[in-house]
Design a protein around this motif. Sequence first.
Motif, PDB file in Angstrom:
ATOM      1  N   UNK A 192      60.240 -23.993  26.423  1.00  0.00           N
ATOM      2  CA  UNK A 192      61.280 -23.733  25.426  1.00  0.00           C
ATOM      3  C   UNK A 192      61.197 -22.297  24.947  1.00  0.00           C
ATOM      4  N   UNK A 193      61.977 -21.996  23.935  1.00  0.00           N
ATOM      5  CA  UNK A 193      61.948 -20.679  23.292  1.00  0.00           C
ATOM      6  C   UNK A 193      61.337 -20.894  21.911  1.00  0.00           C
ATOM      7  N   UNK A 194      60.294 -20.125  21.646  1.00  0.00           N
ATOM      8  CA  UNK A 194      59.554 -20.285  20.392  1.00  0.00           C
ATOM      9  C   UNK A 194      59.565 -18.969  19.622  1.00  0.00           C
ATOM     10  N   UNK A 195      59.790 -19.079  18.314  1.00  0.00           N
ATOM     11  CA  UNK A 195      59.695 -17.917  17.426  1.00  0.00           C
ATOM     12  C   UNK A 195      58.266 -17.853  16.909  1.00  0.00           C
ATOM     13  N   UNK A 196      57.566 -16.792  17.287  1.00  0.00           N
ATOM     14  CA  UNK A 196      56.171 -16.606  16.874  1.00  0.00           C
ATOM     15  C   UNK A 196      56.156 -15.575  15.740  1.00  0.00           C
ATOM     16  N   UNK A 197      55.527 -15.960  14.650  1.00  0.00           N
ATOM     17  CA  UNK A 197      55.479 -15.092  13.478  1.00  0.00           C
ATOM     18  C   UNK A 197      54.035 -14.685  13.213  1.00  0.00           C
TER      19      UNK A 197
ATOM     20  N   UNK B  79      48.705  -5.652   0.284  1.00  0.00           N
ATOM     21  CA  UNK B  79      50.043  -5.481   0.864  1.00  0.00           C
ATOM     22  C   UNK B  79      50.146  -6.362   2.102  1.00  0.00           C
ATOM     23  N   UNK B  80      51.353  -6.802   2.408  1.00  0.00           N
ATOM     24  CA  UNK B  80      51.543  -7.650   3.596  1.00  0.00           C
ATOM     25  C   UNK B  80      52.750  -7.187   4.391  1.00  0.00           C
ATOM     26  N   UNK B  81      52.755  -7.588   5.645  1.00  0.00           N
ATOM     27  CA  UNK B  81      53.895  -7.330   6.519  1.00  0.00           C
ATOM     28  C   UNK B  81      53.953  -8.477   7.525  1.00  0.00           C
ATOM     29  N   UNK B  82      55.108  -8.675   8.098  1.00  0.00           N
ATOM     30  CA  UNK B  82      55.249  -9.742   9.093  1.00  0.00           C
ATOM     31  C   UNK B  82      56.216  -9.312  10.190  1.00  0.00           C
ATOM     32  N   UNK B  83      56.118  -9.973  11.301  1.00  0.00           N
ATOM     33  CA  UNK B  83      57.001  -9.726  12.431  1.00  0.00           C
ATOM     34  C   UNK B  83      57.218 -11.061  13.144  1.00  0.00           C
ATOM     35  N   UNK B  84      58.418 -11.241  13.673  1.00  0.00           N
ATOM     36  CA  UNK B  84      58.754 -12.440  14.447  1.00  0.00           C
ATOM     37  C   UNK B  84      59.252 -11.983  15.816  1.00  0.00           C
ATOM     38  N   UNK B  85      58.707 -12.610  16.849  1.00  0.00           N
ATOM     39  CA  UNK B  85      59.171 -12.356  18.214  1.00  0.00           C
ATOM     40  C   UNK B  85      59.427 -13.696  18.887  1.00  0.00           C
ATOM     41  N   UNK B  86      60.516 -13.750  19.627  1.00  0.00           N
ATOM     42  CA  UNK B  86      60.820 -14.948  20.406  1.00  0.00           C
ATOM     43  C   UNK B  86      60.155 -14.826  21.770  1.00  0.00           C
ATOM     44  N   UNK B  87      59.486 -15.913  22.169  1.00  0.00           N
ATOM     45  CA  UNK B  87      58.879 -15.926  23.497  1.00  0.00           C
ATOM     46  C   UNK B  87      59.467 -17.091  24.283  1.00  0.00           C
ATOM     47  N   UNK B  88      59.567 -16.891  25.574  1.00  0.00           N
ATOM     48  CA  UNK B  88      60.081 -17.916  26.471  1.00  0.00           C
ATOM     49  C   UNK B  88      58.897 -18.563  27.175  1.00  0.00           C
TER      50      UNK B  88
END
Length: 170
Positions: free
Chosen positions: A14-19, A31-40
Amino acid sequence: SGLQHPAHAYNSGGIYDVKMIVWSDSGGMICSDSIIKSIVVPDRPTVYFSWTPEPTCLGDVTTFFGTSGNHITSRYWVFDDGNFGTEQNSEHTYIAPGIYNVMLLATDQNGCWDTISHDVTVSDIPDVSFTVDPNPTCAGEQTSFQGSSTSNIGTWLWDFGDGGTSIDQN
């Protein structure tokens, strides 16, 4: 995961959003930061095979038919007797009777792979012998034939060489 370099195995494609979220202490200030990438994540290929004949008699060619629901780029057959094959449909001749655990490993266009194995039975060929009485026989006289084998014979089929035949099924 709380690791910097985690690993994770997905149970299905499937396609998963990894945060990823990170926190740092910057001079007493959190301080914080985040990023989301979709992986197949592609599914593994569906691999199966059949063969003929089953059972196979010793010395016969066994033909294996490899199939899959995905586009397969490579196949690797393990015939369980020290021999291997790489074709989609592979042929093999066993030189000893037994049960062989044949395996097919297939890789698809995504680099995903799967494997399946089946037990293939290779039966010994029956030993056979016969005697003729009398030998030689004169034309028009009755000739007796005695078949023998240490194997469990189900059918005796005779071809006398002149168009005459005889069959006996146990």
